[in-house]
Scaffold this active site. Sequence first.
Site, short mmCIF file in Angstrom:
data_model
loop_
_atom_site.label_atom_id
_atom_site.label_comp_id
_atom_site.label_asym_id
_atom_site.label_seq_id
_atom_site.Cartn_x
_atom_site.Cartn_y
_atom_site.Cartn_z
CD GLU A 96 -3.00 -0.88 2.19
OE1 GLU A 96 -3.47 0.38 2.78
OE2 GLU A 96 -3.35 -2.24 2.64
CG ASP A 147 -1.83 -2.44 5.73
OD1 ASP A 147 -0.74 -2.47 5.50
OD2 ASP A 147 -2.54 -1.07 6.21
CG ASP A 204 -6.66 -3.92 7.56
OD1 ASP A 204 -6.84 -4.09 6.23
OD2 ASP A 204 -6.41 -2.99 8.35
CD GLU A 240 -10.86 -0.04 4.09
OE1 GLU A 240 -11.29 0.44 2.93
OE2 GLU A 240 -11.72 -0.46 4.90
CE1 TYR A 287 -2.03 -2.97 9.51
CE2 TYR A 287 -3.67 -4.41 10.53
CZ TYR A 287 -3.29 -3.49 9.66
OH TYR A 287 -4.26 -2.89 8.90
NE ARG A 339 -5.45 1.38 10.24
CZ ARG A 339 -4.35 2.06 9.97
NH1 ARG A 339 -3.22 1.36 9.58
NH2 ARG A 339 -4.24 3.13 9.58
CG HIS A 387 -4.16 -8.89 12.62
ND1 HIS A 387 -3.61 -9.60 11.49
CD2 HIS A 387 -5.17 -8.31 12.01
CE1 HIS A 387 -4.25 -9.28 10.32
NE2 HIS A 387 -5.44 -8.62 10.68
#
Length: 564
Positions: free
Chosen positions: A7, A80, A82, A84, A297, A299, A335
């Site tokens: 990203e 990432d 997740d 998103e 990570y 989030r 995670h």
Amino acid sequence: MQLIIVESPSKAKTIEKYLGGKYKVDASGGHVRDLPEKRLGVNIAKNYEPNYVITADKKPVIKRLKEKVEKADKIYLATDPDREGEAISWHLQEVLGLKDKAQRIEFNEISEKAVKEALKNPREINYNLVDSQQARRVLDRLVGYKLSPLLCKRIQNGLSAGRVQSVALRIIVDKEREIRAFVPTEYWNVTATLSDGQHKPFAAYLAEKNGKKFKPANGEEANEVENAVKAAGNAFIVKQVKKTDTKSHALPPFTTSTMQQDASAKLNMSSPMCMQVAQHLYEGIETPEGHLALVTYIRTDSVRISAESQAKAREEYVPEKPNFYKSKKNAQDAHEAIRPIDLSMTPEKVKPLLDRNHYNLYKLVYERFIASQMSEAKYNYVTIDSVCGDYTFRTNGRTVVFKGYTAVYDDYKVAAENDDGEIVKVIPPVKQGDGLTSEKIEKEQKFTKPPVRFTDASLVRIMEEKGIGRPSTYATIISVLSKRKYTTKENKYIVPTDIAFRITDMLVKYFPDVMDVSFTADMEDKLDDIEQGGQDWHKIIADFYPPFAEKLAFAATDGDEVTD
């Protein structure tokens, strides 16, 4: 040539450094396509299908990536880990025409070991994650693009609403109304300075009258206490000395929420700023010694950590058995908790490489993780009850037996506290039956305090407790409310503006379900169900939208005024 698409350009630099010349690493810069900005972009008549478009600023990115894709033998989508990120990988696959040519890889930390391990274990795109993200995006678009024009029509131009944002605003407004309605109640603190004539005098606070909890409600009652003590010749008897051994367990490693709360409370760092700094620590920072990624990570709502990272942390002050922490009921446990990537990169070692904010946040993460794996702190706790007539005065004190996890913190302090959390003097070694003399009686008029406004930390905590949003959205919600001027800051406290009351009142009147905290939390659970493969995302929207549209039509034509 093998191509890895991530990203952010910053992350691309870090990974390319680890992998050398065998791989090329490029960045999409986040989403490459999204719903159109100036129209709804959701086909309500055709099962709520989204109409995605490539934004103008992403066309050069797509062109560059397509050129590299054509030259690549293998392509890895490494966005990432997740919902998103999974959706971004899917959009890249669609836009670049990759079909079966690309594979998905993910890693919880940007380290050489983690990246190389991910390359050994590629997988297909997880469409449950993609669908969950699509459902959230479509829901938010329908609510935002339908409610915002209504607010502009009924209140004033330039207003916006959001499925989660407006519920968070309601919580802030409700708190402010609670504060405004608050009527303070008078009470008095009475403190006696006691001495046995041999040791240093100590303070004791009035706790009971005739064996029941008591706080004077006015000056007359406080005077009665003082007069009673004087009438008794200022003589006290030690009624009880209670000694107990207590333990304090370390807190678990950071989740997104707890990291933001601690950053706010200890560093006075706003949630948006915390996440920005944390993102840099995760992706990697340019330093004189090269690009450096420091934390896993950022989030996550899990407190789980890997066995390997746990083993590395167990060097001193460790319990016989490793500490394990239980994540909250609805946590997404894909995670780990937020932790340092490499424990040899101590805060002191990286301090010369980082600016103040990055150093302070990294130090917070590092110490929290190390402390979480250490033994409990142990204390001797003493409570002394001294009696004069009908009144009992109490003193609490605490001494450290074993520092345990608290040894990791530079600002570690031990304080004796009374029931109001105020510091009191260290107490002498008295025993039951000893006689004491009051050197003086102090009285202080106090008033109950109104509820406290939210800070970034306490708002994040309440959003997490009530299931409003997810770790990746807390900071964004706070930022949007501020940018829209629905809230301002007084010192660190969040204050709703006048327009916030009008917006909240109108939305609560016409859309009580959308503005209900439990409704919002239930919707988050449904999004989780989609992720776990138990729910068709279109059905979530189909169940929500028709009754919402009915309320929308009524709100647009209702002639009643919406007042504060």
